[in-house]
Motif scaffolding. Structure first.
Motif, PDB file in Angstrom:
ATOM      1  N   ASP A 319      74.065  53.732  68.447  1.00 50.55           N
ATOM      2  CA  ASP A 319      73.686  54.316  68.018  1.00 50.55           C
ATOM      3  C   ASP A 319      75.235  54.839  68.487  1.00 50.55           C
ATOM      4  O   ASP A 319      75.702  54.440  70.149  1.00 50.55           O
ATOM      5  CB  ASP A 319      72.381  55.324  69.468  1.00 50.55           C
ATOM      6  CG  ASP A 319      72.432  55.964  70.106  1.00 50.55           C
ATOM      7  OD1 ASP A 319      73.011  57.247  68.970  1.00 50.55           O
ATOM      8  OD2 ASP A 319      72.001  55.698  71.133  1.00 50.55           O
ATOM      9  N   MET A 320      75.812  54.794  67.674  1.00 45.67           N
ATOM     10  CA  MET A 320      76.786  55.578  67.583  1.00 45.67           C
ATOM     11  C   MET A 320      77.630  56.954  67.288  1.00 45.67           C
ATOM     12  O   MET A 320      75.959  57.639  65.963  1.00 45.67           O
ATOM     13  CB  MET A 320      78.578  54.707  66.958  1.00 45.67           C
ATOM     14  CG  MET A 320      78.367  53.419  67.002  1.00 45.67           C
ATOM     15  SD  MET A 320      78.904  52.325  66.695  1.00 45.67           S
ATOM     16  CE  MET A 320      81.267  53.355  66.864  1.00 45.67           C
ATOM     17  N   HIS A 321      77.325  57.803  67.364  1.00 47.02           N
ATOM     18  CA  HIS A 321      78.269  59.659  67.014  1.00 47.02           C
ATOM     19  C   HIS A 321      79.748  59.306  67.005  1.00 47.02           C
ATOM     20  O   HIS A 321      80.282  59.175  67.569  1.00 47.02           O
ATOM     21  CB  HIS A 321      77.443  60.043  67.724  1.00 47.02           C
ATOM     22  CG  HIS A 321      77.939  60.560  68.763  1.00 47.02           C
ATOM     23  ND1 HIS A 321      77.660  59.451  70.698  1.00 47.02           N
ATOM     24  CD2 HIS A 321      78.598  61.597  70.065  1.00 47.02           C
ATOM     25  CE1 HIS A 321      78.099  59.830  71.609  1.00 47.02           C
ATOM     26  NE2 HIS A 321      78.883  61.078  71.188  1.00 47.02           N
ATOM     27  N   SER A 322      80.080  60.941  66.047  1.00 41.53           N
ATOM     28  CA  SER A 322      80.837  60.831  65.971  1.00 41.53           C
ATOM     29  C   SER A 322      81.775  62.022  66.207  1.00 41.53           C
ATOM     30  O   SER A 322      80.538  63.204  66.097  1.00 41.53           O
ATOM     31  CB  SER A 322      81.713  60.043  64.067  1.00 41.53           C
ATOM     32  OG  SER A 322      81.541  59.126  64.044  1.00 41.53           O
ATOM     33  N   VAL A 323      82.692  62.256  66.463  1.00 47.00           N
ATOM     34  CA  VAL A 323      83.785  63.590  66.458  1.00 47.00           C
ATOM     35  C   VAL A 323      84.566  63.466  66.220  1.00 47.00           C
ATOM     36  O   VAL A 323      85.316  62.851  65.619  1.00 47.00           O
ATOM     37  CB  VAL A 323      83.673  63.810  68.263  1.00 47.00           C
ATOM     38  CG1 VAL A 323      84.542  64.943  68.587  1.00 47.00           C
ATOM     39  CG2 VAL A 323      83.081  63.795  69.519  1.00 47.00           C
ATOM     40  N   GLY A 324      84.708  65.266  65.474  1.00 46.31           N
ATOM     41  CA  GLY A 324      85.826  65.847  64.710  1.00 46.31           C
ATOM     42  C   GLY A 324      87.410  65.378  65.657  1.00 46.31           C
ATOM     43  O   GLY A 324      87.786  66.545  65.468  1.00 46.31           O
ATOM     44  N   ALA A 325      87.195  64.509  66.018  1.00 40.69           N
ATOM     45  CA  ALA A 325      89.284  64.344  66.204  1.00 40.69           C
ATOM     46  C   ALA A 325      89.635  63.526  66.354  1.00 40.69           C
ATOM     47  O   ALA A 325      89.143  61.967  66.689  1.00 40.69           O
ATOM     48  CB  ALA A 325      88.851  64.697  68.210  1.00 40.69           C
ATOM     49  N   GLY A 326      90.885  63.155  65.665  1.00 38.79           N
ATOM     50  CA  GLY A 326      91.974  62.128  65.669  1.00 38.79           C
ATOM     51  C   GLY A 326      92.943  62.524  65.439  1.00 38.79           C
ATOM     52  O   GLY A 326      93.557  63.215  65.959  1.00 38.79           O
ATOM     53  N   GLY A 327      93.935  61.517  65.744  1.00 34.55           N
ATOM     54  CA  GLY A 327      95.902  61.399  64.637  1.00 34.55           C
ATOM     55  C   GLY A 327      95.960  62.880  64.063  1.00 34.55           C
ATOM     56  O   GLY A 327      97.098  63.631  64.452  1.00 34.55           O
ATOM     57  N   SER A 328      95.249  62.715  63.145  1.00 34.33           N
ATOM     58  CA  SER A 328      95.348  63.727  62.062  1.00 34.33           C
ATOM     59  C   SER A 328      94.458  64.767  61.980  1.00 34.33           C
ATOM     60  O   SER A 328      94.695  65.842  61.261  1.00 34.33           O
ATOM     61  CB  SER A 328      95.459  63.142  60.702  1.00 34.33           C
ATOM     62  OG  SER A 328      96.962  62.097  60.317  1.00 34.33           O
ATOM     63  N   THR A 329      93.765  64.780  63.381  1.00 34.07           N
ATOM     64  CA  THR A 329      92.704  66.197  63.150  1.00 34.07           C
ATOM     65  C   THR A 329      93.753  67.628  62.655  1.00 34.07           C
ATOM     66  O   THR A 329      94.623  67.788  64.218  1.00 34.07           O
ATOM     67  CB  THR A 329      91.865  66.170  64.249  1.00 34.07           C
ATOM     68  OG1 THR A 329      90.895  65.436  63.903  1.00 34.07           O
ATOM     69  CG2 THR A 329      91.120  67.376  64.198  1.00 34.07           C
ATOM     70  N   MET A 330      93.650  68.496  62.243  1.00 34.45           N
ATOM     71  CA  MET A 330      93.901  69.437  62.212  1.00 34.45           C
ATOM     72  C   MET A 330      93.909  70.430  63.214  1.00 34.45           C
ATOM     73  O   MET A 330      92.624  71.352  63.030  1.00 34.45           O
ATOM     74  CB  MET A 330      94.180  70.081  60.238  1.00 34.45           C
ATOM     75  CG  MET A 330      94.857  69.783  59.883  1.00 34.45           C
ATOM     76  SD  MET A 330      94.929  70.263  58.341  1.00 34.45           S
ATOM     77  CE  MET A 330      93.042  70.916  57.679  1.00 34.45           C
ATOM     78  N   LYS A 420      87.176  68.400  73.931  1.00 39.06           N
ATOM     79  CA  LYS A 420      86.448  68.333  72.568  1.00 39.06           C
ATOM     80  C   LYS A 420      85.610  66.308  72.837  1.00 39.06           C
ATOM     81  O   LYS A 420      84.573  66.664  72.810  1.00 39.06           O
ATOM     82  CB  LYS A 420      86.604  68.340  71.417  1.00 39.06           C
ATOM     83  CG  LYS A 420      85.723  68.242  69.765  1.00 39.06           C
ATOM     84  CD  LYS A 420      86.761  69.004  68.929  1.00 39.06           C
ATOM     85  CE  LYS A 420      85.815  68.712  67.774  1.00 39.06           C
ATOM     86  NZ  LYS A 420      86.201  69.170  66.177  1.00 39.06           N
ATOM     87  N   ILE A 421      86.806  65.610  73.253  1.00 40.62           N
ATOM     88  CA  ILE A 421      85.948  64.473  72.779  1.00 40.62           C
ATOM     89  C   ILE A 421      84.903  64.228  74.286  1.00 40.62           C
ATOM     90  O   ILE A 421      83.920  63.589  74.143  1.00 40.62           O
ATOM     91  CB  ILE A 421      87.195  63.500  73.150  1.00 40.62           C
ATOM     92  CG1 ILE A 421      87.764  63.741  71.599  1.00 40.62           C
ATOM     93  CG2 ILE A 421      87.132  62.073  73.220  1.00 40.62           C
ATOM     94  CD1 ILE A 421      89.361  62.804  71.619  1.00 40.62           C
TER      95      ILE A 421
END
Length: 640
Positions: A319-330, A420-421
């Protein structure tokens, strides 16, 4: 003895980790990264092996590496990429009624993906009547779909006779179009994919698998052919999203979806067990997303019906979910505030500081300008960063639109990013405030304490191999497969019959993997119900006297062939001592002591504010936090 290799193919970077074993010694770990090549994933696969050979031998020597490799376990984003980009074959769907077709489009996600991969290529067929009349209808239906552009067809019927009708369809269509003909269209049947009674879920599983299969097949066999040319000892093993591994020929394409994040889960389970941590939440931050998983009582929370692009399928998944936040997130602005993603610059063009054409600021640009990362040593010194390009992007896209100074803009971006995270993790943490935060991925350690502060957590664990932790976790996978039969009765004899069939399937399956079933570990269970009503009762199929299963019970046989794993260093440090700083780093917010991970010794301790730097990751230790180094080399951060 030989070299154990695991490779995690991510959206931005491809990670490789290896354990070189000799005799009874623990062995030596090697790791590295290379840029993902989305146009041809076999290129970054081989690039990762090249990087590994350079780490082990001091020079690129693929032939020597191949001769010493014992196993390669590999997870790929090929399937995820294909679904996100909607790049794949044109599917056709055959069902027994229009209501069955409509049920496949009942949700927003389902309707959107159905429109992209199937569109109007659907047909209804009446399977009643004699074989000759049905044969004509079957041929006309398939011909109609292929004429409308379908190059793969899913056949899925509903009701108690679904399997019988699909078997009849199969017999009749292959009589009309034998599979050896060039014009034969590949068919997949819903009941082949799953024994679930939920027709919608099994049909979607068949559709998704059909969509992913061609690209996966081409890419993975190409990679395996390249390994074969190098004369590796054993076939390439594909790591699946259920935590097991199988060779290419026995891998279901759908089981590769989101397999990389599952590698992080396997590593987390091992590490949490090593430290006796029962409740934890993990964040795996890469270049594009943050993947979140929850652990309790030494296990990871799973979904009975896993989600693929938001669509339930009849497979258990973490049960994993992803958030659009990372090192290359604009980063951009909206409504007078910083907007974080979800768009990502990826590896190409990448963050503005990469100097490859990117003009939008990313979190990597923020870290560079804030002084947390060194432009000369980033990515092991393989990728020099341009601070002026980063500054220009932040000023033009965030600071000036919001009327902020550079310093205030950097703070605003960092706050919005961590908020956000943290917001995505908050519901889990509020129920268990004693949780430990496990922070990994190339961009995880830099944000560990920042996210923990927002959640009120007091402990953060950063793995020594954080930057390649999913690849490391894949190294704990065994060769495994599961086989399922629906019982045709409600007594012990029905179990015996099903067990006999499953053992035949398992023996054939493990022989294809290169092992005898007698040398494998077997476990079995009787399973009833689905979803929240699912109940699993372990059973010894060698001793089933007196068992009285309910109607519709499924017998599940899981076969595991343990193979060599990576290892962790046991014990506690002999004592503690203050870590020796390797200098200081000046940034826009002042100067902080700098500690190099390579120079750490077990038992080293230190206080924030500080920067802990590895070749491939950076860990921020804010004021009020302290760190200690474990016997395994992991970084244990505690809030005062």
């Amino acid at each position: 003895m030989g070299i154990l290799v695991s490779i995690d193919n991510g959206g931005t970077l491809t990670d490789v980790c290896a354990l070189k074993r000799a005799g009874d010694e623990p062995g030596e770990l090697f790791f590295g990264k290379t840029l993902t090549t989305p146009h041809d994933l076999s290129q970054c696969f081989m690039d990762a092996l090249k990087v590994l050979s350079e780490r082990i031998y001091g020079e690129a020597d693929l032939q020597r590496l191949a001769s010493e490799i014992e196993y390669i376990r590999y997870s790929t984003t090929q399937g995820t990429n294909a679904l996100v980009q909607r790049k794949g074959p044109r599917l056709g769907v055959i069902a027994g009624s229009q209501a069955d077709i409509d049920a496949l489009k009942s949700g927003e996600e389902e309707a959107d993906l159905f429109a992209a991969v199937v569109a109007d290529r659907t047909s209804i067929i009446d399977m009643s009547g004699d074989d000759e009349s049905v044969r004509r209808r079957v041929a006309e239906t398939v011909n109609d779909l292929t004429a409308r552009g379908a190059n793969r067809v899913i056949v899925s019927f509903s009701g108690d006779n679904a399997k019988a009708e699909e078997d009849r369809f199969r017999k009749l269509i292959y009589r009309e179009f034998p599979r050896h003909l060039l014009g034969a269209v590949p068919l997949i049947f819903g009941t082949e994919m799953s024994t679930t009674e939920d027709r919608v879920k099994r049909t979607w599983a068949a559709m998704l698998n059909s969509f992913l299969h061609p690209a996966m097949e081409h890419f993975l066999y190409n990679a395996e052919d390249q390994l074969r040319a190098l004369r590796t000892r054993n076939p390439l093993l594909i790591f699946r999203n259920d935590g097991g591994s199988t060779r290419v020929a026995r891998t279901v394409a759908l089981n590769t979806y989101s397999s990389g994040p599952r590698g992080g889960v396997e590593g987390a389970l091992t590490l949490l067990g090593h430290y006796g941590i029962k409740n934890a939440v993990s964040m795996d931050i890469g270049g594009t997303t943050t993947d979140i998983a929850v652990f309790s009582d030494n296990g990871v929370r799973e979904q009975e019906f896993g989600l693929v692009e938001g669509i339930p399928v009849p497979f258990r998944l973490a049960d994993m979910h992803s958030v659009g936040a990372g090192g290359s997130t604009m980063m951009s602005t909206a409504d007078g505030k910083v907007k974080v993603g979800p768009e990502s610059a990826g590896a190409a063009p990448g963050p503005a500081c990469f100097g490859r054409g990117g003009t939008s600021p990313t979190f990597t640009d923020v870290l560079l300008l804030s002084g947390f990362i060194d432009p000369a040593s980033y990515f092991g010194g393989q990728l020099a960063l341009d601070a002026e390009r980063a500054k220009k992007a932040v000023m033009e896209k965030v600071a000036e639109p919001l009327g902020l100074s550079l310093e205030d803009a950097l703070t605003a971006i960092s706050d919005a990013y961590h908020d956000k995270i943290a917001d995505a993790m908050r519901p889990e943490v509020e129920a268990h405030p004693d949780m430990v935060l496990l922070a990994f991925g190339g961009a995880g350690p830099i944000s560990g304490c920042g996210v923990a502060d927002r959640l009120g957590l007091k402990r953060v664990l950063v793995p020594r191999l954080s930057a390649v932790f999913s690849a490391f976790g894949i190294g704990f996978s065994d060769i495994a497969d599961s086989f399922v039969e629906v019982l045709n009765g409600t007594d012990a004899a029905a179990i015996q019959t099903a067990a006999g069939e499953l053992l035949k399937q398992a023996r054939r399956g493990m022989k294809a993997e290169g092992f005898d079933l007698d040398n494998c570990e077997l476990s079995s269970a009787l399973v009833t119900g689905e979803g929240e009503d699912r109940q699993s009762t372990p059973i010894d199929i060698q001793n089933i006297n007196g068992a009285q299963p309910a109607a519709g019970t499924r017998l599940v046989l899981t076969v595991t062939r343990p193979i060599a794993h990576f290892s962790l260093k046991q014990g506690e440090p002999d004592g503690t001592q203050p870590a020796t700083a390797d200098g200081a780093r000046a940034g826009i917010f002042g100067e902080m002591p700098l500690y190099k991970v390579d120079n750490f010794k077990p038992g080293d301790t230190g206080d924030g504010p500080a920067i802990v730097e590895d070749e491939l990751f950076t860990c921020a230790v804010p004021e009020g936090w302290s760190f200690s180094v474990t016997a395994n080399g992991d970084i244990d951060l505690r809030k005062a």
